[in-house]
Design an enzyme around this catalytic site. Structure first.
Site, PDB file in Angstrom:
ATOM      1  N   THR A 350       0.841  -1.177   0.000  1.00 59.54           N
ATOM      2  CA  THR A 350       0.000   0.000   0.000  1.00 59.54           C
ATOM      3  C   THR A 350       0.885   1.239   0.000  1.00 59.54           C
ATOM      4  O   THR A 350       2.031   1.176   0.405  1.00 59.54           O
ATOM      5  CB  THR A 350      -0.866   0.009   1.289  1.00 59.54           C
ATOM      6  OG1 THR A 350      -1.580  -1.224   1.377  1.00 59.54           O
ATOM      7  CG2 THR A 350      -1.849   1.133   1.317  1.00 59.54           C
ATOM      8  N   GLY A 433      -0.790  -3.802   5.574  1.00 61.49           N
ATOM      9  CA  GLY A 433      -1.655  -4.825   6.136  1.00 61.49           C
ATOM     10  C   GLY A 433      -1.954  -4.631   7.613  1.00 61.49           C
ATOM     11  O   GLY A 433      -2.443  -3.587   8.048  1.00 61.49           O
TER      12      GLY A 433
END
Length: 536
Positions: A350, A433
């Site tokens: 991400t 995560g």
């Protein structure tokens, strides 16, 4: 204890933070051209999709939190649903007991991030009077894709570590390898097909990704690769405005995205910490880390038994943020004993970015393809690397997140924003995560509760309970910069501790921007990343 040994980046007219310096500079350039924070974020999001390809892509999903003075914050959910053909029976008919993490059957959800850019641009025009055209916002990204950028060490190491599993996936090798090997740090990475795709979006409009010639080409390539996604799935998709979850904190109000994200997890942790942290704690000490870790365990238990597509949830997440509910959860934290811990959700790749402009508009944004390089598939016509977010679905009908057509997958993504009672506004976030809410708790608490500046709060050693990017164990991982006494005390409290190298990338890439009521701005970026805080 204070931490003024590191200087934040400070400015007055605007600020951008990103885990890659070129993305922050793209945002700053748009601010200098008269753009607002939302427009600047679109530019940064496009750039980072090119220059940090192992972490995100226009074939992934995105979530936005936007705050402007005098108005309630708004959220944008740009999360793609599962394909109409994505059923449990379809996967079982192929002899599968679980959804693959790589390859065409992992690419089973629509990529939503471009729809988020589109909705954000429309919102900027309608609510902020934004005038910067999409063509200008994608200008840097197109240039970098066409002419290339130096490969970061992060990208090089990621490709090398995942080479065996990704090399066979359609389109990966010709896109991300150099002479059939992992690219070396500093080598030029070019993406000419992606450049043409971005140029097409700049000329035809962002909606072309879903309902135009580009969409038709994407659908053909997905089907040819063996994905279950079709043109009908793309045409059905739209980003949507969402009301953020809000936590009333003793210092102000904290906002995050509602399900299907784990924004509730981040808010639950901070709600519990608001009840158990004390001013005499050392933000690098065992009591502080222990409190954060124990709050994380309780919040993860809520997540793993209740958070899913909101259309299929039974519980109201807002009820869990009520004071009485938080009091009860906080009371379960033992200051002298670590609670049992099982396992977390696992890895996630991400990028978090933040932008604040001179009018006080602040944006917290996150963009992801889930695992490193997502499904690994790169579409031959468009050069788009497609996410594997849908591999988080279960093939068990009784599971919390069972696969079914049009269902939205659970997302670890959760951009954060806080409005303090003293008039400050802060946007902050982290990649990785399970690590996202944990690093958020560290960064927020060090800034809000203990008065550290953003750069010091982000630079300081962090921890990770469980697995995230590049990790396979579920221990409590501590960066080596923690004092030996802190490590020993945490072990004595019952934590299974594993020591990680200093500034280990497994701790994620955090960032934060604080805007003061007098208009002054300060920000911090993560030295674990390739980023920068760029001020004006």
């Amino acid at each position: 204890m204070s931490a003024d040994y590191l200087n934040s980046t400070r400015g007055t007219r605007g600020m951008a933070v990103a885990p890659h310096a070129l993305a922050a500079q793209s945002a700053l350039a748009i601010l200098r051209d008269g753009g607002n924070a939302v427009e600047a974020m679109i530019g940064a999001a496009a750039t980072i999709a090119v220059v940090y390809p192992h972490m995100n892509s226009i074939g992934g999903d995105g979530f936005w939190l936007i705050a402007r003075p005098g108005a309630a914050p708004v959220g944008i959910e740009a999360c793609g649903a599962a394909a109409l053909a994505a059923t449990i029976d379809e996967y079982r008919s192929r002899g599968l007991a679980a959804i693959p993490t790589r390859g065409p059957l992992a690419a089973n959800t629509v990529a939503g991030t471009v729809s988020g850019w589109q909705l954000a641009h429309r919102w900027s025009t309608d609510m902020l009077g934004g005038k910067v055209p999409v063509k200008r916002l994608l200008e840097d990204a197109i240039h970098y894709a066409r002419h290339g950028v130096p490969v970061t060490r992060s990208q090089s190491q990621c490709v090398a570590s995942r080479l065996d599993e990704l090399r066979p996936v359609a389109g990966f090798a010709e896109t991300f390898l150099h002479d059939d090997r992992a690219p070396a740090t500093g080598e030029r990475f070019v993406a000419p097909r992606l450049a043409a795709t971005l140029e097409r979006l700049a000329d035809a409009g962002l909606d072309d990704f879903y309902r135009g010639d580009l969409a038709r080409g994407i659908a053909v390539d997905l089907q040819s690769a063996g994905s279950l996604l079709t043109l009908a799935d793309l045409e059905r998709h739209e980003a949507r405005l969402r009301t953020p979850l809000a936590l009333k904190h003793s210092l102000g109000t904290i906002y995050n995205m509602p399900p299907p994200t784990q924004g509730l997890v981040s808010l639950l942790i901070l709600g519990m910490l608001d009840r158990v942290l004390t001013q005499d704690m050392d933000p690098l000490g065992p009591e502080f880390v222990h409190a954060c870790v124990e709050a994380t365990k309780l919040a993860f238990a809520v997540r793993d038994t209740g958070i899913t597509d909101p259309d299929h949830m039974r519980a109201d997440p807002r009820a869990l943020l009520e004071p009485a509910a938080l009091d009860a959860m906080a009371a379960r934290i033992s200051p002298t004993q670590a609670a049992p811990w099982g396992a977390g959700r696992g890895p996630g790749d991400t990028v978090w970015l933040g932008v604040t402009d001179s009018d006080g508009v602040s944006v917290s944004f996150i963009q992801s393809i889930y695992h490193e390089f997502g499904s690994g598939i790169v579409l031959p016509g468009s050069g788009i690397n497609w996410q594997n977010r849908g591999c988080s679905f279960s093939l068990d009908e009784r599971a919390l997140n069972p696969l079914m057509p049009l269902r939205r997958p659970f997302h670890t993504l959760n951009p954060a924003l806080a409005r303090f009672d003293d008039g400050r506004t802060m946007v902050y976030g982290n990649m990785g995560g399970d690590g996202q809410p944990q690093s958020q708790s560290a960064v927020f608490s060090r800034i809000a509760n203990f008065g550290w500046n953003p750069q010091a709060a982000i630079d300081a050693p962090r921890w990770l309970l469980g697995r995230t990017w590049g990790q396979s164990t579920d221990t409590l991982k501590l960066e080596a910069r923690f004092a030996p006494g802190t490590v020993a005390r945490l072990e004595a409290l019952g934590h299974e501790v594993e020591t990680m190298p200093a500034y280990d990338e497994a701790m994620g890439h955090a960032g934060a921007i604080v805007r003061y009521p007098d208009g002054l701005i300060e920000a911090g970026h993560d030295p674990r990343s390739d980023g920068v805080a760029a001020g004006w």
